[in-house]
Design a protein around this motif. Structure first.
Motif, PDB file in Angstrom:
ATOM      1  N   GLU A 158       0.829  -1.198   0.000  1.00 21.76           N
ATOM      2  CA  GLU A 158       0.000   0.000   0.000  1.00 21.76           C
ATOM      3  C   GLU A 158       0.870   1.258   0.000  1.00 21.76           C
ATOM      4  O   GLU A 158       0.589   2.229  -0.707  1.00 21.76           O
ATOM      5  N   TYR A 159       1.932   1.231   0.794  1.00 27.65           N
ATOM      6  CA  TYR A 159       2.867   2.353   0.822  1.00 27.65           C
ATOM      7  C   TYR A 159       3.517   2.545  -0.549  1.00 27.65           C
ATOM      8  O   TYR A 159       3.617   3.683  -1.050  1.00 27.65           O
ATOM      9  N   CYS A 160       3.948   1.443  -1.169  1.00 25.53           N
ATOM     10  CA  CYS A 160       4.608   1.534  -2.461  1.00 25.53           C
ATOM     11  C   CYS A 160       3.660   2.054  -3.539  1.00 25.53           C
ATOM     12  O   CYS A 160       4.045   2.899  -4.362  1.00 25.53           O
ATOM     13  N   ALA A 161       2.427   1.565  -3.553  1.00 24.39           N
ATOM     14  CA  ALA A 161       1.461   2.011  -4.557  1.00 24.39           C
ATOM     15  C   ALA A 161       1.221   3.516  -4.441  1.00 24.39           C
ATOM     16  O   ALA A 161       1.195   4.238  -5.454  1.00 24.39           O
ATOM     17  N   ASP A 162       1.067   3.991  -3.219  1.00 28.62           N
ATOM     18  CA  ASP A 162       0.847   5.426  -3.011  1.00 28.62           C
ATOM     19  C   ASP A 162       2.082   6.238  -3.387  1.00 28.62           C
ATOM     20  O   ASP A 162       1.973   7.323  -3.987  1.00 28.62           O
ATOM     21  N   THR A 163       3.256   5.720  -3.057  1.00 30.38           N
ATOM     22  CA  THR A 163       4.494   6.451  -3.327  1.00 30.38           C
ATOM     23  C   THR A 163       4.826   6.445  -4.808  1.00 30.38           C
ATOM     24  O   THR A 163       5.394   7.413  -5.331  1.00 30.38           O
ATOM     25  N   VAL A 164       4.487   5.360  -5.517  1.00 24.65           N
ATOM     26  CA  VAL A 164       4.684   5.319  -6.964  1.00 24.65           C
ATOM     27  C   VAL A 164       3.876   6.434  -7.625  1.00 24.65           C
ATOM     28  O   VAL A 164       4.359   7.119  -8.537  1.00 24.65           O
ATOM     29  N   GLU A 165       2.658   6.646  -7.167  1.00 24.28           N
ATOM     30  CA  GLU A 165       1.823   7.718  -7.724  1.00 24.28           C
ATOM     31  C   GLU A 165       2.477   9.076  -7.500  1.00 24.28           C
ATOM     32  O   GLU A 165       2.512   9.923  -8.409  1.00 24.28           O
ATOM     33  N   ALA A 166       3.021   9.283  -6.297  1.00 25.18           N
ATOM     34  CA  ALA A 166       3.702  10.555  -6.009  1.00 25.18           C
ATOM     35  C   ALA A 166       4.986  10.680  -6.826  1.00 25.18           C
ATOM     36  O   ALA A 166       5.331  11.772  -7.298  1.00 25.18           O
ATOM     37  N   LEU A 167       5.699   9.559  -7.009  1.00 25.34           N
ATOM     38  CA  LEU A 167       6.925   9.563  -7.802  1.00 25.34           C
ATOM     39  C   LEU A 167       6.628   9.933  -9.252  1.00 25.34           C
ATOM     40  O   LEU A 167       7.359  10.708  -9.875  1.00 25.34           O
ATOM     41  N   GLU A 168       5.538   9.386  -9.781  1.00 23.24           N
ATOM     42  CA  GLU A 168       5.131   9.704 -11.149  1.00 23.24           C
ATOM     43  C   GLU A 168       4.862  11.196 -11.298  1.00 23.24           C
ATOM     44  O   GLU A 168       5.292  11.826 -12.280  1.00 23.24           O
ATOM     45  N   ASP A 169       4.172  11.786 -10.340  1.00 21.92           N
ATOM     46  CA  ASP A 169       3.882  13.223 -10.386  1.00 21.92           C
ATOM     47  C   ASP A 169       5.166  14.041 -10.336  1.00 21.92           C
ATOM     48  O   ASP A 169       5.310  15.047 -11.054  1.00 21.92           O
ATOM     49  N   LEU A 170       6.109  13.606  -9.494  1.00 21.44           N
ATOM     50  CA  LEU A 170       7.383  14.322  -9.370  1.00 21.44           C
ATOM     51  C   LEU A 170       8.156  14.282 -10.678  1.00 21.44           C
ATOM     52  O   LEU A 170       8.698  15.304 -11.132  1.00 21.44           O
ATOM     53  N   ILE A 171       8.215  13.097 -11.285  1.00 25.25           N
ATOM     54  CA  ILE A 171       8.958  12.949 -12.540  1.00 25.25           C
ATOM     55  C   ILE A 171       8.313  13.775 -13.649  1.00 25.25           C
ATOM     56  O   ILE A 171       8.998  14.487 -14.395  1.00 25.25           O
ATOM     57  N   ARG A 172       6.994  13.709 -13.746  1.00 23.82           N
ATOM     58  CA  ARG A 172       6.297  14.457 -14.792  1.00 23.82           C
ATOM     59  C   ARG A 172       6.503  15.967 -14.619  1.00 23.82           C
ATOM     60  O   ARG A 172       6.590  16.713 -15.594  1.00 23.82           O
ATOM     61  N   ASP A 173       6.614  16.397 -13.372  1.00 19.68           N
ATOM     62  CA  ASP A 173       6.815  17.819 -13.096  1.00 19.68           C
ATOM     63  C   ASP A 173       8.210  18.285 -13.487  1.00 19.68           C
ATOM     64  O   ASP A 173       8.396  19.439 -13.891  1.00 19.68           O
ATOM     65  N   LYS A 174       9.200  17.380 -13.389  1.00 25.74           N
ATOM     66  CA  LYS A 174      10.586  17.782 -13.602  1.00 25.74           C
ATOM     67  C   LYS A 174      11.109  17.486 -15.001  1.00 25.74           C
ATOM     68  O   LYS A 174      12.071  18.111 -15.447  1.00 25.74           O
ATOM     69  N   ILE A 175      10.511  16.529 -15.696  1.00 26.19           N
ATOM     70  CA  ILE A 175      11.069  16.087 -16.974  1.00 26.19           C
ATOM     71  C   ILE A 175      10.749  17.083 -18.081  1.00 26.19           C
ATOM     72  O   ILE A 175       9.804  17.879 -17.972  1.00 26.19           O
ATOM     73  N   GLY A 176      11.526  17.040 -19.149  1.00 23.11           N
ATOM     74  CA  GLY A 176      11.295  17.916 -20.292  1.00 23.11           C
ATOM     75  C   GLY A 176       9.907  17.733 -20.864  1.00 23.11           C
ATOM     76  O   GLY A 176       9.335  16.634 -20.834  1.00 23.11           O
ATOM     77  N   SER A 177       9.359  18.797 -21.419  1.00 23.92           N
ATOM     78  CA  SER A 177       7.957  18.810 -21.850  1.00 23.92           C
ATOM     79  C   SER A 177       7.653  17.737 -22.894  1.00 23.92           C
ATOM     80  O   SER A 177       6.550  17.174 -22.908  1.00 23.92           O
ATOM     81  N   LYS A 178       8.606  17.400 -23.741  1.00 17.57           N
ATOM     82  CA  LYS A 178       8.311  16.433 -24.805  1.00 17.57           C
ATOM     83  C   LYS A 178       8.199  15.002 -24.277  1.00 17.57           C
ATOM     84  O   LYS A 178       7.759  14.105 -25.002  1.00 17.57           O
TER      85      LYS A 178
END
Length: 214
Positions: A158-178
């Motif tokens: 449960e912790y991993c599933a929730d943290t994966v979602e937060a990790l995805e948001d972090l990566i999408r926020d930081k990665i290049g737009s393309k």
């Protein structure tokens, strides 16, 4: 306005960050491979490490928190140089290692056992003759006290599933737009949810077997 920096050909000098990013992306393979090897070492250690971290809202295996801390630090290292192709490949590496960690958690569960179950055949002929057929049924036997480990696996998933979602948001926020539209870690989130569902089946089956044992 102030003076513009000019190159030798009279054109504007490219931003230093852009130059570093392009240069770094041309040599990204060894860097990503190094990060993968380090995460592989963590996964190997996690197989036999059942140390529990009780500092959060729920007890989880410390290997899970360590893995996400490493990924966060890895993002910091990478984005200091580039937020483009190398970062995208690093995110792909995260996906592979998260899938592997879900398998590590799955292996902490008791192994399934095959139980032979005799059932009356549904056909009229078999009912008349009293014939029966045997079918196999998968059951789980949980050694006394090991149900706690199963519960730790549930909490960790449960912790991993929730943290994966937060990790995805972090990566999408930081990665290049393309690359933003290419970030999708729902498969990794589902992998942990699937292990959680299996844990419930294991607990139910294991407790049933205890009740059935004379």
């Amino acid at each position: 306005g102030g003076p513009h920096l000019q190159g030798g050909g009279g054109g504007p000098v490219p931003q230093l960050m852009g130059m570093v990013s392009v240069t770094f992306d041309n040599y990204m393979s060894p860097y990503v491979a190094l990060e993968e090897r380090t995460m592989d070492e963590q996964l190997h250690a996690a197989v036999s490490d059942n140390t529990v971290d009780n500092r959060g809202a729920q007890p989880v295996f410390v290997s899970s928190t360590n893995l996400f801390i490493y990924m966060k630090n890895s993002i910091t290292r990478c984005t200091a140089l580039t937020k483009e192709k190398t970062f995208f490949l690093l995110q792909r590496a995260f996906q592979k290692k998260l899938q592997s960690y879900a398998k590590v958690l799955d292996k902490k569960l008791p192994q399934p056992q095959t139980q032979i179950v005799a059932k009356m055949a549904a056909s009229l002929a078999n009912i008349q003759t009293g014939d029966s057929m045997q079918t196999t049924n998968t059951v789980y036997r949980i050694p006394l006290g090991q149900e706690v480990t199963v519960c730790y696996v549930i909490d960790t998933c449960e912790y991993c599933a929730d943290t994966v979602e937060a990790l995805e948001d972090l990566i999408r926020d930081k990665i290049g737009s393309k690359y933003q539209d290419k970030i999708d870690m729902s498969g990794e989130e589902d992998a942990f949810r699937d292990v959680t569902a299996k844990c419930i089946r294991v607990l139910v089956s294991g407790l049933e077997q205890r009740l059935d044992t004379p």
